[in-house]
Design an enzyme around this catalytic site. Structure first.
Site, PDB file in Angstrom:
ATOM      1  N   HIS A   7      -6.712 -13.497  -3.730  1.00  0.00           N
ATOM      2  CA  HIS A   7      -7.878 -13.828  -2.896  1.00  0.00           C
ATOM      3  C   HIS A   7      -9.152 -13.128  -3.365  1.00  0.00           C
ATOM      4  O   HIS A   7      -9.093 -12.110  -4.060  1.00  0.00           O
ATOM      5  CB  HIS A   7      -7.642 -13.551  -1.415  1.00  0.00           C
ATOM      6  CG  HIS A   7      -7.334 -12.126  -1.036  1.00  0.00           C
ATOM      7  ND1 HIS A   7      -6.050 -11.624  -0.955  1.00  0.00           N
ATOM      8  CD2 HIS A   7      -8.153 -11.099  -0.713  1.00  0.00           C
ATOM      9  CE1 HIS A   7      -6.107 -10.360  -0.584  1.00  0.00           C
ATOM     10  NE2 HIS A   7      -7.355 -10.025  -0.425  1.00  0.00           N
ATOM     11  N   HIS A  79     -14.038  -7.517  -2.467  1.00  0.00           N
ATOM     12  CA  HIS A  79     -12.997  -7.166  -3.445  1.00  0.00           C
ATOM     13  C   HIS A  79     -12.284  -8.408  -3.966  1.00  0.00           C
ATOM     14  O   HIS A  79     -12.372  -9.476  -3.372  1.00  0.00           O
ATOM     15  CB  HIS A  79     -11.979  -6.174  -2.859  1.00  0.00           C
ATOM     16  CG  HIS A  79     -11.155  -6.657  -1.706  1.00  0.00           C
ATOM     17  ND1 HIS A  79     -11.531  -6.504  -0.392  1.00  0.00           N
ATOM     18  CD2 HIS A  79      -9.962  -7.305  -1.682  1.00  0.00           C
ATOM     19  CE1 HIS A  79     -10.594  -7.015   0.395  1.00  0.00           C
ATOM     20  NE2 HIS A  79      -9.635  -7.512  -0.360  1.00  0.00           N
ATOM     21  N   GLU A 130      -7.948  -4.992  -5.475  1.00  0.00           N
ATOM     22  CA  GLU A 130      -6.721  -4.863  -4.663  1.00  0.00           C
ATOM     23  C   GLU A 130      -5.570  -5.459  -5.454  1.00  0.00           C
ATOM     24  O   GLU A 130      -5.731  -6.507  -6.112  1.00  0.00           O
ATOM     25  CB  GLU A 130      -6.889  -5.621  -3.334  1.00  0.00           C
ATOM     26  CG  GLU A 130      -5.661  -5.600  -2.443  1.00  0.00           C
ATOM     27  CD  GLU A 130      -5.833  -6.406  -1.170  1.00  0.00           C
ATOM     28  OE1 GLU A 130      -6.858  -7.088  -1.005  1.00  0.00           O
ATOM     29  OE2 GLU A 130      -4.927  -6.379  -0.322  1.00  0.00           O
TER      30      GLU A 130
HETATM   31  C1  LIG Z   1      -4.943  -4.819   3.034  1.00  0.00           C
HETATM   32  C2  LIG Z   1      -5.413  -5.703   4.120  1.00  0.00           C
HETATM   33  C3  LIG Z   1      -6.362  -6.774   3.599  1.00  0.00           C
HETATM   34  C4  LIG Z   1      -5.580  -7.650   2.633  1.00  0.00           C
HETATM   35  O1  LIG Z   1      -6.177  -8.265   1.737  1.00  0.00           O
HETATM   36  O2  LIG Z   1      -4.354  -7.746   2.841  1.00  0.00           O
HETATM   37  C5  LIG Z   1      -7.558  -6.126   2.937  1.00  0.00           C
HETATM   38  O3  LIG Z   1      -7.996  -6.451   1.862  1.00  0.00           O
HETATM   39  S1  LIG Z   1      -8.250  -4.845   3.836  1.00  0.00           S
HETATM   40  C6  LIG Z   1      -9.762  -4.450   2.933  1.00  0.00           C
HETATM   41  C7  LIG Z   1     -10.384  -3.229   3.522  1.00  0.00           C
HETATM   42  N1  LIG Z   1      -9.777  -2.026   2.960  1.00  0.00           N
HETATM   43  C8  LIG Z   1     -10.297  -1.434   1.875  1.00  0.00           C
HETATM   44  O4  LIG Z   1     -11.302  -1.852   1.335  1.00  0.00           O
HETATM   45  C9  LIG Z   1      -9.558  -0.208   1.374  1.00  0.00           C
HETATM   46  C10 LIG Z   1     -10.130   0.292   0.057  1.00  0.00           C
HETATM   47  N2  LIG Z   1     -11.531   0.634   0.208  1.00  0.00           N
HETATM   48  C11 LIG Z   1     -11.934   1.939   0.325  1.00  0.00           C
HETATM   49  O5  LIG Z   1     -11.160   2.878   0.311  1.00  0.00           O
HETATM   50  C12 LIG Z   1     -13.437   2.153   0.465  1.00  0.00           C
HETATM   51  O6  LIG Z   1     -14.034   0.935   0.849  1.00  0.00           O
HETATM   52  C13 LIG Z   1     -14.106   2.624  -0.867  1.00  0.00           C
HETATM   53  C14 LIG Z   1     -13.550   3.999  -1.232  1.00  0.00           C
HETATM   54  C15 LIG Z   1     -13.875   1.641  -1.991  1.00  0.00           C
HETATM   55  C16 LIG Z   1     -15.592   2.715  -0.636  1.00  0.00           C
HETATM   56  O7  LIG Z   1     -15.798   3.411   0.554  1.00  0.00           O
HETATM   57  P1  LIG Z   1     -17.307   3.863   0.938  1.00  0.00           P
HETATM   58  O8  LIG Z   1     -18.239   2.713   0.740  1.00  0.00           O
HETATM   59  O9  LIG Z   1     -17.267   4.466   2.302  1.00  0.00           O
HETATM   60  O10 LIG Z   1     -17.505   5.019  -0.105  1.00  0.00           O
HETATM   61  P2  LIG Z   1     -18.704   5.357  -1.003  1.00  0.00           P
HETATM   62  O11 LIG Z   1     -19.987   5.048  -0.329  1.00  0.00           O
HETATM   63  O12 LIG Z   1     -18.443   6.758  -1.461  1.00  0.00           O
HETATM   64  O13 LIG Z   1     -18.539   4.348  -2.237  1.00  0.00           O
HETATM   65  C17 LIG Z   1     -18.305   4.878  -3.523  1.00  0.00           C
HETATM   66  C18 LIG Z   1     -19.081   3.999  -4.483  1.00  0.00           C
HETATM   67  O14 LIG Z   1     -18.416   2.723  -4.534  1.00  0.00           O
HETATM   68  C19 LIG Z   1     -19.336   1.710  -4.146  1.00  0.00           C
HETATM   69  N3  LIG Z   1     -18.577   0.729  -3.397  1.00  0.00           N
HETATM   70  C20 LIG Z   1     -18.083   0.845  -2.149  1.00  0.00           C
HETATM   71  N4  LIG Z   1     -17.420  -0.284  -1.789  1.00  0.00           N
HETATM   72  C21 LIG Z   1     -17.532  -1.119  -2.838  1.00  0.00           C
HETATM   73  C22 LIG Z   1     -17.087  -2.450  -3.101  1.00  0.00           C
HETATM   74  N5  LIG Z   1     -16.394  -3.143  -2.168  1.00  0.00           N
HETATM   75  N6  LIG Z   1     -17.358  -3.030  -4.288  1.00  0.00           N
HETATM   76  C23 LIG Z   1     -18.078  -2.335  -5.224  1.00  0.00           C
HETATM   77  N7  LIG Z   1     -18.539  -1.064  -5.067  1.00  0.00           N
HETATM   78  C24 LIG Z   1     -18.260  -0.488  -3.869  1.00  0.00           C
HETATM   79  C25 LIG Z   1     -20.408   2.391  -3.310  1.00  0.00           C
HETATM   80  O15 LIG Z   1     -21.592   1.653  -3.354  1.00  0.00           O
HETATM   81  C26 LIG Z   1     -20.514   3.716  -4.039  1.00  0.00           C
HETATM   82  O16 LIG Z   1     -21.248   3.513  -5.221  1.00  0.00           O
HETATM   83  P3  LIG Z   1     -22.531   4.444  -5.546  1.00  0.00           P
HETATM   84  O17 LIG Z   1     -23.096   3.882  -6.808  1.00  0.00           O
HETATM   85  O18 LIG Z   1     -21.942   5.835  -5.657  1.00  0.00           O
HETATM   86  O19 LIG Z   1     -23.416   4.293  -4.349  1.00  0.00           O
HETATM   87 CO    CO Z   2      -7.793  -8.114   0.544  1.00  0.00          CO
END
Ligand SMILES: CC[C@H](C(=O)O)C(=O)SCCNC(=O)CCNC(=O)[C@H](O)C(C)(C)COP(=O)(O)OP(=O)(O)OC[C@H]1O[C@@H](n2cnc3c(N)ncnc32)[C@H](O)[C@@H]1OP(=O)(O)O
Ligand code: CO
Length: 134
Positions: A7, A79, A130
């Site tokens: 997805h 993602h 993912e």
């Molecule tokens: C599993 C159930 C369902 C499924 O498909 O079955 C799902 O998919 S659930 C989806 C929701 N769960 C998750 O996304 C879990 C993994 N994600 C995380 O742990 C956080 O979202 C994380 C760590 C990727 C980012 O968290 P956060 O934004 O709070 O942290 P930062 O601000 O420190 O981000 C670090 C850095 O990464 C950039 N960032 C954040 N999210 C994304 C993204 N989706 N795509 C690209 N880049 C991303 C953020 O801008 C920061 O960059 P910087 O240059 O340092 O500003």
């Molecule tokens: Co997902």
């Protein structure tokens, strides 16, 4: 290592509004909303035959997607989910190559009842990846 694209996920501030756009404007068939407390989101899937679109909304302020939506208030591509044959072997291989596996590194059950893991976006061309056990 990579199998099918399972997805493409779009984070949205309002799941009902985004679902209405996909259903009414794009004529898509949607799943019912599915709350995933373990993942801090509510999801709706659009089945496209060859892959799916996952619309996701934060369950609460602690949701892992809240930071993303703060930076992208209208929503946006969040993602990509790839299928892998053996998620533990894939995880170990990726870690050995220096990739960061998010959380405690242990797969959790995702929206399809299969184990999933997430890889840090900074290690994969700025894209949150993912992996889902096929
Ligand atoms: C599993 C159930 C369902 C499924 O498909 O079955 C799902 O998919 S659930 C989806 C929701 N769960 C998750 O996304 C879990 C993994 N994600 C995380 O742990 C956080 O979202 C994380 C760590 C990727 C980012 O968290 P956060 O934004 O709070 O942290 P930062 O601000 O420190 O981000 C670090 C850095 O990464 C950039 N960032 C954040 N999210 C994304 C993204 N989706 N795509 C690209 N880049 C991303 C953020 O801008 C920061 O960059 P910087 O240059 O340092 O500003
Ligand atoms: Co997902």
């Amino acid at each position: 290592m990579l199998g099918r694209l399972n997805h493409v996920a779009i984070a949205v501030p309002d799941l009902a509004a985004a679902s209405a756009v996909y259903r009414d404007t794009l004529g898509a068939k949607l799943s019912k909303p599915q709350a995933l407390p373990d993942h801090g989101v509510t999801v709706v899937f659009v089945d496209l035959g060859n892959t799916k679109v996952e619309l996701l909304e934060p369950l609460d302020a602690a949701s892992p997607i809240s930071g993303f939506l703060a930076k992208n208030p209208a929503g946006g591509m969040h993602h990509l989910c790839y299928e892998v044959d053996d998620i533990l072997a894939a995880r170990d291989r990726l870690k050995a190559k220096g990739a960061r596996v998010l959380g405690d590194g242990e797969p959790k059950i995702g929206a399809h009842g299969k184990p999933v893991l997430f890889l840090h976006p900074k290690d994969f061309a700025g894209t949150l990846v993912e992996l889902e056990q096929a």
